[in-house]
Design a protein around this motif. Structure first.
Motif, PDB file in Angstrom:
ATOM      1  N   VAL A   1      39.189  49.547  23.654  1.00  0.00           N
ATOM      2  CA  VAL A   1      38.517  48.449  22.941  1.00  0.00           C
ATOM      3  C   VAL A   1      38.985  48.419  21.487  1.00  0.00           C
ATOM      4  CG1 VAL A   1      36.279  47.653  22.066  1.00  0.00           C
ATOM      5  CG2 VAL A   1      36.466  48.480  24.422  1.00  0.00           C
ATOM      6  N   LEU A   2      39.008  49.606  20.876  1.00  0.00           N
ATOM      7  CA  LEU A   2      39.379  49.671  19.455  1.00  0.00           C
ATOM      8  C   LEU A   2      40.849  49.292  19.258  1.00  0.00           C
ATOM      9  CD1 LEU A   2      37.436  52.925  18.493  1.00  0.00           C
ATOM     10  CD2 LEU A   2      36.743  50.541  18.155  1.00  0.00           C
ATOM     11  N   ALA A   3      41.687  49.730  20.199  1.00  0.00           N
ATOM     12  CA  ALA A   3      43.116  49.403  20.093  1.00  0.00           C
ATOM     13  C   ALA A   3      43.331  47.896  20.242  1.00  0.00           C
ATOM     14  CB  ALA A   3      43.898  50.159  21.160  1.00  0.00           C
ATOM     15  N   LEU A   4      42.586  47.289  21.172  1.00  0.00           N
ATOM     16  CA  LEU A   4      42.724  45.841  21.405  1.00  0.00           C
ATOM     17  C   LEU A   4      42.255  45.060  20.174  1.00  0.00           C
ATOM     18  CD1 LEU A   4      43.478  43.726  23.550  1.00  0.00           C
ATOM     19  CD2 LEU A   4      41.129  43.832  24.405  1.00  0.00           C
ATOM     20  N   LYS A   5      41.164  45.540  19.584  1.00  0.00           N
ATOM     21  CA  LYS A   5      40.627  44.866  18.398  1.00  0.00           C
ATOM     22  C   LYS A   5      41.633  44.945  17.240  1.00  0.00           C
ATOM     23  CE  LYS A   5      36.653  44.623  15.422  1.00  0.00           C
ATOM     24  NZ  LYS A   5      35.678  45.422  14.742  1.00  0.00           N
ATOM     25  N   GLU A   6      42.268  46.089  17.117  1.00  0.00           N
ATOM     26  CA  GLU A   6      43.273  46.277  16.066  1.00  0.00           C
ATOM     27  C   GLU A   6      44.446  45.302  16.276  1.00  0.00           C
ATOM     28  OE1 GLU A   6      43.168  48.411  13.527  1.00  0.00           O
ATOM     29  OE2 GLU A   6      45.203  47.967  12.831  1.00  0.00           O
ATOM     30  N   ARG A   7      44.816  45.139  17.561  1.00  0.00           N
ATOM     31  CA  ARG A   7      45.986  44.315  17.875  1.00  0.00           C
ATOM     32  C   ARG A   7      45.706  42.834  17.709  1.00  0.00           C
ATOM     33  NH1 ARG A   7      47.974  43.182  23.010  1.00  0.00           N
ATOM     34  NH2 ARG A   7      46.549  44.638  23.927  1.00  0.00           N
ATOM     35  N   THR A   8      44.570  42.354  18.220  1.00  0.00           N
ATOM     36  CA  THR A   8      44.321  40.899  18.199  1.00  0.00           C
ATOM     37  C   THR A   8      43.430  40.477  17.045  1.00  0.00           C
ATOM     38  OG1 THR A   8      42.343  41.056  19.578  1.00  0.00           O
ATOM     39  CG2 THR A   8      44.448  40.803  20.733  1.00  0.00           C
ATOM     40  N   GLY A   9      42.700  41.417  16.480  1.00  0.00           N
ATOM     41  CA  GLY A   9      41.774  41.071  15.398  1.00  0.00           C
ATOM     42  C   GLY A   9      40.498  40.426  15.912  1.00  0.00           C
ATOM     43  N   HIS A  10      40.331  40.345  17.238  1.00  0.00           N
ATOM     44  CA  HIS A  10      39.149  39.691  17.795  1.00  0.00           C
ATOM     45  C   HIS A  10      38.134  40.726  18.276  1.00  0.00           C
ATOM     46  CE1 HIS A  10      41.987  36.125  18.669  1.00  0.00           C
ATOM     47  NE2 HIS A  10      41.572  36.152  17.422  1.00  0.00           N
ATOM     48  N   SER A  11      36.857  40.466  18.003  1.00  0.00           N
ATOM     49  CA  SER A  11      35.863  41.472  18.391  1.00  0.00           C
ATOM     50  C   SER A  11      35.091  41.098  19.651  1.00  0.00           C
ATOM     51  CB  SER A  11      34.912  41.745  17.230  1.00  0.00           C
ATOM     52  OG  SER A  11      34.376  40.541  16.779  1.00  0.00           O
ATOM     53  N   THR A  12      35.222  39.862  20.129  1.00  0.00           N
ATOM     54  CA  THR A  12      34.577  39.501  21.395  1.00  0.00           C
ATOM     55  C   THR A  12      35.598  39.646  22.525  1.00  0.00           C
ATOM     56  OG1 THR A  12      33.150  37.936  20.267  1.00  0.00           O
ATOM     57  CG2 THR A  12      33.383  37.652  22.655  1.00  0.00           C
ATOM     58  N   MET A  13      35.293  40.519  23.494  1.00  0.00           N
ATOM     59  CA  MET A  13      36.259  40.777  24.574  1.00  0.00           C
ATOM     60  C   MET A  13      35.609  40.558  25.929  1.00  0.00           C
ATOM     61  SD  MET A  13      37.757  44.238  22.996  1.00  0.00           S
ATOM     62  CE  MET A  13      38.207  44.264  21.278  1.00  0.00           C
ATOM     63  N   ALA A  14      36.367  39.940  26.804  1.00  0.00           N
ATOM     64  CA  ALA A  14      35.869  39.726  28.160  1.00  0.00           C
ATOM     65  C   ALA A  14      36.280  40.916  29.026  1.00  0.00           C
ATOM     66  CB  ALA A  14      36.465  38.453  28.726  1.00  0.00           C
ATOM     67  N   VAL A  15      35.371  41.365  29.891  1.00  0.00           N
ATOM     68  CA  VAL A  15      35.749  42.366  30.891  1.00  0.00           C
ATOM     69  C   VAL A  15      35.882  41.596  32.205  1.00  0.00           C
ATOM     70  CG1 VAL A  15      35.121  44.535  32.015  1.00  0.00           C
ATOM     71  CG2 VAL A  15      34.375  44.083  29.661  1.00  0.00           C
ATOM     72  N   THR A  16      37.101  41.566  32.737  1.00  0.00           N
ATOM     73  CA  THR A  16      37.333  40.788  33.968  1.00  0.00           C
ATOM     74  C   THR A  16      37.913  41.680  35.059  1.00  0.00           C
ATOM     75  OG1 THR A  16      39.527  40.133  33.214  1.00  0.00           O
ATOM     76  CG2 THR A  16      37.732  38.636  32.683  1.00  0.00           C
ATOM     77  N   ASP A  17      37.848  41.191  36.293  1.00  0.00           N
ATOM     78  CA  ASP A  17      38.294  42.046  37.410  1.00  0.00           C
ATOM     79  C   ASP A  17      39.772  42.395  37.320  1.00  0.00           C
ATOM     80  OD1 ASP A  17      39.132  39.490  37.964  1.00  0.00           O
ATOM     81  OD2 ASP A  17      38.522  39.493  40.075  1.00  0.00           O
ATOM     82  N   ASP A  18      40.593  41.493  36.742  1.00  0.00           N
ATOM     83  CA  ASP A  18      42.025  41.790  36.667  1.00  0.00           C
ATOM     84  C   ASP A  18      42.516  41.960  35.226  1.00  0.00           C
ATOM     85  OD1 ASP A  18      41.822  39.242  35.747  1.00  0.00           O
ATOM     86  OD2 ASP A  18      43.192  38.344  37.207  1.00  0.00           O
ATOM     87  N   GLY A  19      41.585  41.999  34.282  1.00  0.00           N
ATOM     88  CA  GLY A  19      41.978  42.218  32.882  1.00  0.00           C
ATOM     89  C   GLY A  19      42.684  41.036  32.238  1.00  0.00           C
ATOM     90  N   THR A  20      42.596  39.833  32.850  1.00  0.00           N
ATOM     91  CA  THR A  20      43.211  38.647  32.240  1.00  0.00           C
ATOM     92  C   THR A  20      42.117  37.693  31.757  1.00  0.00           C
ATOM     93  OG1 THR A  20      43.232  37.187  34.169  1.00  0.00           O
ATOM     94  CG2 THR A  20      45.048  38.775  33.979  1.00  0.00           C
ATOM     95  N   GLY A  21      42.546  36.657  31.032  1.00  0.00           N
ATOM     96  CA  GLY A  21      41.606  35.681  30.485  1.00  0.00           C
ATOM     97  C   GLY A  21      41.113  34.682  31.520  1.00  0.00           C
ATOM     98  N   THR A  22      41.604  34.809  32.764  1.00  0.00           N
ATOM     99  CA  THR A  22      41.129  33.895  33.809  1.00  0.00           C
ATOM    100  C   THR A  22      40.541  34.662  35.001  1.00  0.00           C
ATOM    101  OG1 THR A  22      43.367  33.857  34.689  1.00  0.00           O
ATOM    102  CG2 THR A  22      42.755  32.007  33.279  1.00  0.00           C
ATOM    103  N   GLY A  23      40.362  35.977  34.824  1.00  0.00           N
ATOM    104  CA  GLY A  23      39.791  36.783  35.918  1.00  0.00           C
ATOM    105  C   GLY A  23      38.295  36.533  36.064  1.00  0.00           C
ATOM    106  N   LYS A  24      37.717  37.158  37.107  1.00  0.00           N
ATOM    107  CA  LYS A  24      36.271  37.024  37.330  1.00  0.00           C
ATOM    108  C   LYS A  24      35.545  37.794  36.215  1.00  0.00           C
ATOM    109  CE  LYS A  24      32.974  37.561  41.140  1.00  0.00           C
ATOM    110  NZ  LYS A  24      32.380  36.241  41.087  1.00  0.00           N
ATOM    111  N   LEU A  25      34.579  37.146  35.581  1.00  0.00           N
ATOM    112  CA  LEU A  25      33.913  37.769  34.435  1.00  0.00           C
ATOM    113  C   LEU A  25      32.907  38.820  34.904  1.00  0.00           C
ATOM    114  CD1 LEU A  25      33.694  37.607  31.287  1.00  0.00           C
ATOM    115  CD2 LEU A  25      31.661  36.213  31.646  1.00  0.00           C
TER     116      LEU A  25
END
Ligand code: RVP
Length: 501
Positions: free
Chosen positions: A119-143
């Motif tokens: 989570v911390l690494a992703l936040k560092e990379r994108t600068g975004h603090s709201t993250m979706a947890v999805t079944d396939d780890g993509t922005g269109t996976g099942k939430l």
């Protein structure tokens, strides 16, 4: 015998504007920066105009989809980079066109098995603090859940803690179905006191987020550049090699304007590319060409049917074409020469072909100078690469944040098509460098300051529009001694006296 130009060629920094009379009407709020992008006939309206005279460079380090969206919001056009596979470039165009103001595709996504460290690494990379947890780890996976910075405390939790133990699970999340209007989404955000509202398909797959802050921001974009279907406008680069496949893919993706991306545009390759586009699409596909640095090159491309002509060789901040090949021309002189030919061409044919000053804009006032010298708009690379919206990484160097910025002719980009003269399918030698530029925050804040300066200078010249600026501008060359006089001088700057920050 070789032809010799009588005057040395000059850069923007060698010129200043001498103020003219400004009336009480001449205030920045009354200035219009609207400008034509593509050719039009005398007496007719230009079919594609921008609300600000700025476009972003066709470069990997500058123009991805975020720049496409960000710049259209501000009233300009980003040209999505061409040095990538056709399908990827078309996808970027499509995502800008499909972007619904206020609905954001989720770019920070996790899987159930991820940890707090992820989570911390992703936040560092994108600068975004709201993250979706999805079944396939993509922005269109099942939430499956959401993680925001309110869900964890770094000081009290082990970095290996699994996301599923601290995320807000899907059943506790307020969401809205696909098709919800922005207004309805905002009402839900307001009613439930949310910061982010996920939009889901009927079977629970994530489509996008609506953020409270974006809705407010959307209301503050009076200059945003929209097509007839209220979608953001976006451009894309093409090359003189694979246009027969690339152009149809980009047109199908909904691109509004194309430009042939080349370091040197006075060539048969550009003629063939323009002819192919005209024979296949007539006037319906808009395409600029370049780059050229004199009137002769301009006339050639205008006669070939270019919708606009890009001016500049070797002036780019990361460009070493002049050093490696010995071709080019001072950018100010090139713009002045080409603008004169554009005006002559208009008088003779009744066709106005806009010109774009590409590269070498270092100070904000260089934009105003370029416009005063006759450019209809400017293309900038270094300038845009510094903002959040450019696709490159933000890195900490010696205590300051920097963004990476590299030339299309560098070994890193390997965009050999841009420098191709026919023959080998590779970059024979580098014409660009890889570099860092100081990070400059958000595009919107940066452009607000830049354009405030442009409007202010225009008022000093008594001009409320770009054509009026061109008519009224009084330009003076400056000596090297007076350039020194133009900066802070003969004082000890407090920053340097105290050893800097
Ligand atoms: P600048 O805004 O000064 O950074 O210049 C950007 C321009 O530099 C681009 O629009 C392009 O014309 C040129 N360029 C891009 N790559 C290279 C190179 O590697 N030489 N040059």
């Amino acid at each position: 015998m070789a032809y010799f130009f009588n005057e040395p060629s000059r850069t923007f920094s060698e010129y200043l504007l001498v103020p003219g009379y400004s009336s009480s009407e001449c205030i920045p709020a009354n200035v219009s920066l609207q400008t034509p992008v593509v050719r039009f006939k005398r007496g007719e309206e230009c079919p594609l105009t921008m609300n600000v005279p700025m476009v972003s460079a066709v470069m990997q380090a500058v123009s991805g989809e975020q720049m496409g969206i960000g710049l259209a919001k501000e009233g300009g056009i980003a040209f999505i980079y061409v040095s990538q596979p056709i399908a990827d470039q078309a996808d970027m165009v499509r995502r800008v066109k499909n972007y619904k103001a206020g609905f954001v595709f989720s770019d920070s996504n996790l899987r159930l098995g991820d940890t707090l460290a992820d989570v911390l690494a992703l936040k560092e990379r994108t600068g975004h603090s709201t993250m979706a947890v999805t079944d396939d780890g993509t922005g269109t996976g099942k939430l499956l859940g959401l993680v925001t910075s309110r869900d964890y405390r770094v000081s009290r939790m082990d970095p290996s803690t699994k996301v599923e133990t601290f995320m807000t699970p899907a059943e506790k999340i307020v969401s809205a179905p696909e098709g919800t209007s922005l207004k309805a989404a905002n009402d839900i955000i307001w009613d439930h006191k949310l910061n982010a509202l996920p939009i889901l398909t009927a079977d629970g797959h994530l489509v996008s987020f609506v953020f409270r802050k974006d809705y407010d921001a959307h209301k503050g974009n009076p200059l945003e550049l929209l097509d007839s279907q209220k979608r953001y406008m976006v451009g894309a680069g093409i090359n003189t090699r694979d246009y027969a496949e690339r152009v149809p893919a980009l047109v199908e993706a909904g691109v509004d304007v194309l430009v042939i991306d080349s370091s040197e545009g006075y060539s048969e390759w550009q003629k063939r590319t323009l002819e192919w586009i005209r024979s296949r699409y007539g006037e319906s596909v808009k395409v600029g060409a370049g780059n050229v640095v004199d009137g002769e090159g301009f006339r050639f491309l205008a006669d070939c049917g270019a919708d606009f002509v890009k001016v500049g060789i070797g002036g780019g901040s990361i460009c070493i074409t002049r050093e490696t090949k010995g071709i080019g021309r001072g950018q100010a002189t090139a713009v002045i020469d080409v603008a004169q030919e554009r005006d002559k061409y208009f008088q003779e044919t009744g066709i106005y072909v806009p010109i774009c000053a590409d590269g070498g804009i270092v100070q904000d006032y260089h934009i105003t100078l370029a416009l005063a010298m006759g450019a209809d708009f400017c293309m900038l690379g270094r300038y845009f690469s510094r903002f959040d919206e450019s696709p490159t990484s933000k890195v900490l160097i010696n205590g300051s944040y920097m963004k990476e910025y590299w030339g299309e002719g560098s070994a890193r980009a390997r965009n050999w098509q841009r420098y191709d003269l026919g023959g080998a399918s590779k970059l024979s030698f580098e014409e660009g460098v890889d570099s860092y530029v100081p990070y400059a925050g958000s595009l919107s804040d940066g452009m607000a300051t830049t354009l405030a300066k442009v409007r202010s200078t225009m008022c000093n010249c008594g001009a409320l529009t770009i054509p009026e600026l061109r008519e009224k501008a009084k330009l003076t060359l400056v000596s090297s001694v007076s350039i020194v006089e133009g900066g802070a001088h003969d004082v000890l700057l407090k920053d340097s006296a105290s050893g800097g920050k």
